[in-house]
Enzyme design. Sequence first.
Site, PDB file in Angstrom:
ATOM      1  N   GLY A  22      -0.229  -1.700   0.786  1.00 54.29           N
ATOM      2  CA  GLY A  22      -0.968  -2.577   1.779  1.00 54.29           C
ATOM      3  C   GLY A  22       0.466  -3.459   2.731  1.00 54.29           C
ATOM      4  O   GLY A  22       0.974  -3.847   2.256  1.00 54.29           O
ATOM      5  N   PRO A  62       3.188  -6.570   3.617  1.00 55.21           N
ATOM      6  CA  PRO A  62       3.809  -7.307   2.351  1.00 55.21           C
ATOM      7  C   PRO A  62       3.441  -9.006   2.211  1.00 55.21           C
ATOM      8  O   PRO A  62       2.169  -9.673   2.771  1.00 55.21           O
ATOM      9  CB  PRO A  62       4.929  -8.155   3.644  1.00 55.21           C
ATOM     10  N   GLY A  63       3.394  -9.459   0.575  1.00 55.05           N
ATOM     11  CA  GLY A  63       3.312 -10.010   0.218  1.00 55.05           C
ATOM     12  C   GLY A  63       1.075 -10.217  -0.318  1.00 55.05           C
ATOM     13  O   GLY A  63       1.184 -12.044  -0.402  1.00 55.05           O
ATOM     14  N   VAL A  64       1.177  -9.338  -0.334  1.00 56.70           N
ATOM     15  CA  VAL A  64      -0.286  -9.430  -0.337  1.00 56.70           C
ATOM     16  C   VAL A  64      -0.627  -9.142  -2.438  1.00 56.70           C
ATOM     17  O   VAL A  64      -1.262  -8.865  -2.540  1.00 56.70           O
ATOM     18  CB  VAL A  64      -0.700  -8.378  -0.513  1.00 56.70           C
ATOM     19  N   GLY A  65       1.429  -9.426  -2.768  1.00 60.47           N
ATOM     20  CA  GLY A  65       0.907  -9.270  -4.711  1.00 60.47           C
ATOM     21  C   GLY A  65       1.399  -6.783  -4.763  1.00 60.47           C
ATOM     22  O   GLY A  65       1.540  -7.412  -6.471  1.00 60.47           O
ATOM     23  N   LYS A  66       1.600  -6.703  -4.471  1.00 63.45           N
ATOM     24  CA  LYS A  66       1.792  -5.482  -5.265  1.00 63.45           C
ATOM     25  C   LYS A  66       2.775  -5.121  -5.802  1.00 63.45           C
ATOM     26  O   LYS A  66       2.958  -5.003  -7.316  1.00 63.45           O
ATOM     27  CB  LYS A  66       2.367  -4.156  -4.162  1.00 63.45           C
ATOM     28  N   THR A  67       4.100  -5.979  -5.801  1.00 68.17           N
ATOM     29  CA  THR A  67       5.967  -5.499  -6.215  1.00 68.17           C
ATOM     30  C   THR A  67       4.564  -6.555  -8.115  1.00 68.17           C
ATOM     31  O   THR A  67       4.498  -6.405  -8.431  1.00 68.17           O
ATOM     32  CB  THR A  67       6.534  -6.648  -5.884  1.00 68.17           C
ATOM     33  N   SER A 117      -7.862   2.647  19.129  1.00 65.15           N
ATOM     34  CA  SER A 117      -9.118   1.552  18.852  1.00 65.15           C
ATOM     35  C   SER A 117      -9.190   0.447  19.891  1.00 65.15           C
ATOM     36  O   SER A 117      -9.602  -0.379  19.664  1.00 65.15           O
ATOM     37  CB  SER A 117      -8.740   1.224  17.475  1.00 65.15           C
ATOM     38  N   LYS A 177      -8.475  -5.656   9.823  1.00 62.98           N
ATOM     39  CA  LYS A 177      -9.071  -6.494  11.698  1.00 62.98           C
ATOM     40  C   LYS A 177      -9.888  -7.525  11.626  1.00 62.98           C
ATOM     41  O   LYS A 177      -9.326  -8.805  12.205  1.00 62.98           O
ATOM     42  CB  LYS A 177      -9.637  -5.228  12.377  1.00 62.98           C
TER      43      LYS A 177
END
Length: 843
Positions: A380, A382-387, A731, A774
């Site tokens: 996903g 950056p900054g969506v909480g993966k880490t 697209s 999107k």
Amino acid sequence: MASGGGIQIPSRLPLLLTHEGVLLPGSTVRFSVDSPRNMQLVSQRLLRGTSLKSTIIGVIPSTRDPEHDTADLPALHKIGTAGIAVQVVGSNWPKPHYTLLITGLCRFSVSSLLQERPFVLAEVEQLDKLEQYTTPSTEGVTAADGELGELSQKFYQAALQLLGMLDMSVPVVAKFRRLLDSLPKETLPDVVASMIRTSNKEKLQVLDAVSLEERFKKALPLLTRQIEGLKLLQKTRKKSPDNEKRVLSVRKDGVFPGKPFNLEEEDEDEDGDDTAALERKVQGAKMPETALKVCLKELKRLKKMPQSMPEYALTRNYLDLMVELPWSKSTKDCLDIRAARTLLDNDHYAMDKLKRRVLEYLAVRQLKTSLKGPILCFVGPPGVGKTSVGRSIARTLGREFHRISLGGVCDQSDIRGHRRTYVGSMPGRIINGLKTVAVNNPVFLLDEVDKLGKSLQGDPAAALLEVLDPEQNHSFTDHYLNVAFDLSQVLFIATANTTATIPPALLDRMEVLQVPGYTQEEKVEIAHRHLIPNQLEQHGLTPQQLHIPQDTTQVIISSYTREAGVRSLERKLGAICRAVAVKVAEGLTVTRTEAPTSDGPSQQGDKAAPPEMPIVIDLVALKDILGLPPFEMEVSERLTLPGVAVGLAWTPLGGEILFVEASRMEGEGQLTLTGQLGDVMKESAHLAISWLRANAKTYQLTNMVGGPDPLEGTDIHLHFPAGAVTKDGPSAGVTIVTCLASLFSGRLVRSDVAMTGEITLRGLVMPVGGIKDKVLAAHRAGIKRVILPKRNEKDLEELPSNVRADLDFVTAANLDEVLNAAFDGGFPGTASVHAHPQLTSKL
Ligand code: ADP
């Protein structure tokens, strides 16, 4: 010591009352002043004065001058320091204040106060001689001065010793060294006391020591203390982190049972003892047979080597690492699925799908008690909480967590280490990580696996495969170690921005979990539930001190950030906290220093902690702190000419809105494309033009002079702004068609519409990927209607309900439907308009 000869300071001095920081003669101190009296002194005296004399003021320690109630003069210290204000800087935020840079000249005592307002003016008596510093130090205080001479000599020597311990390359230190010999010795106590680490109270004692002898006596212990402190520090440093750990591990392993642990002793061990100790550690490290054998062999070599040989250090380092590695040290897993669920929920808002999958994964792990199986890979923006989810997983399991960043790694020895024959060889990141966490079953987060590079130094992805393969990783061999280390207990989790660039073999080992971006509303929730409380804590603030209303958060999100995740939102909130922390810290010093002012302690007892109103960050404060918003909504502004349409693009950083611009000019039917387009995108443009030409009649499209072929005598230029980003993918097809249809018909595209979809030559609209990202981007940009391929309808179910409610979705199976939805009142020639008798215009 009354003022004798030498230079005289004015006998009437304006006084600057300071409540923190003590100015000593010969030193330069920065003071921030904001009380009315001090402010007046600066504005009426310092800023108005024209002579050098007017820059001389008295700096006198006092209790804090009250900010509002200016009736009483706070208690003044009996002795102050006259100084020259060498710099004045004014500022208005967070409240009006000046910052003064003042160099101390000499002590004075207050004889009488002449005025208290607008600033304090006093008749003063100069206490120190103020010589022009021309006499060389040796003549300042001569040995003939008996005890004083001795004292000063002792002090000088101690100062020399201190300097000897400091790093000469630091400018301050070098300057100090120069000063030491050029200054008269009697100035040393003041100068040194202000340079070394001393408390305000200690500085006050030095200030109060009017007689030189006393001053030396007061300052010498401070200097000695600093030297002792430094000695201790250097001693520990000398051990180097490696040595330190070595000693610690001795303790932990209990190799020296009963023998008290002593830094000194270890250091001064003879060579023989040293290797003997190492041998004991090797024996105690509980390493597998093969590793032990290698170690013992190396030890044998080490014993025969002279210490001065470079290889000695290499071998020694190797053995130290071997001893430190957690061969058989692990933490105990404590997995309770219910607790894990609570923990994941408490740490993270939204991301339900991901959390559910993670719990399933953990539950399976628990039941099977084996770690074989796919590696989770969070994909996903950056900054969506993966880490952060990775970290929570480690916490729920009670395991150590370690992040290994793979971004830009293009050398396989980064993963697998260098062979020891190389100069400066090191183990790879996996072994290093194990050394850091000191257990053999940590959670390793392999960050950015999509950014692994490739180079001549071998393919790091191949090395990583070996690390991740459960069939092989129980005997992972780092080149540096050259013996196998069992990685099978390590739990690996990977993160990536996109799966497109993950090497296929690696991707094959992983189970991909998509982590999409957040909606505006989710971000507001995340901010208020997690980010703000976290930032407050990190900056030592409480909700009673700082309040950020939801409206403000909304504005930060929409005008100060443009991202799928919440990383820059977090940064902006951090910036606010920092700004407020400064304000609060200033406020706090009021409460702290006010307490002792009280004549009767009971009177002001409750004043020590006055109830504070929270600082509320409204829009004005927001602009104050963060500046003008960098992002304004621009969509509607840009759609004021025919030949512009808004598309929706997917990037590894989340969804984006994408403008497509077209213009035409006289020419020979050429098509120019700009904006760093990939091949697929160029093909879409050609497809779009062909389709429009073929259907020009139906849609009443014309060239510039009204001819029936839009390309006749015309050149077309298509541009995709934001040219620094390479764009590719099919697209944008529908967007290009819409944009050109607008250009050829001279009609404006609706300003609140964005679209995505692949096209075919026959005018069908084909499904595309990344719909959720999107649509979220469209929502962020304030779009009202989204046109997407009919066959993507099912993807809409994944959208949060509020987004679905805010947007009007048009699903299109063919270009006719697209055009009809993109223009106000439909598009001439499209099916729906056909139904009505459009013939009027033909008549
Ligand atoms: P990533 O690894 O995806 O780039 P991080 O894990 O570093 O992102 O997240 C950035 C910050 O945002 C962290 O402080 C994290 O706690 C916070 N964060 C992201 N998503 C959420 C969420 N759903 N709930 C709470 N905090 C979140």
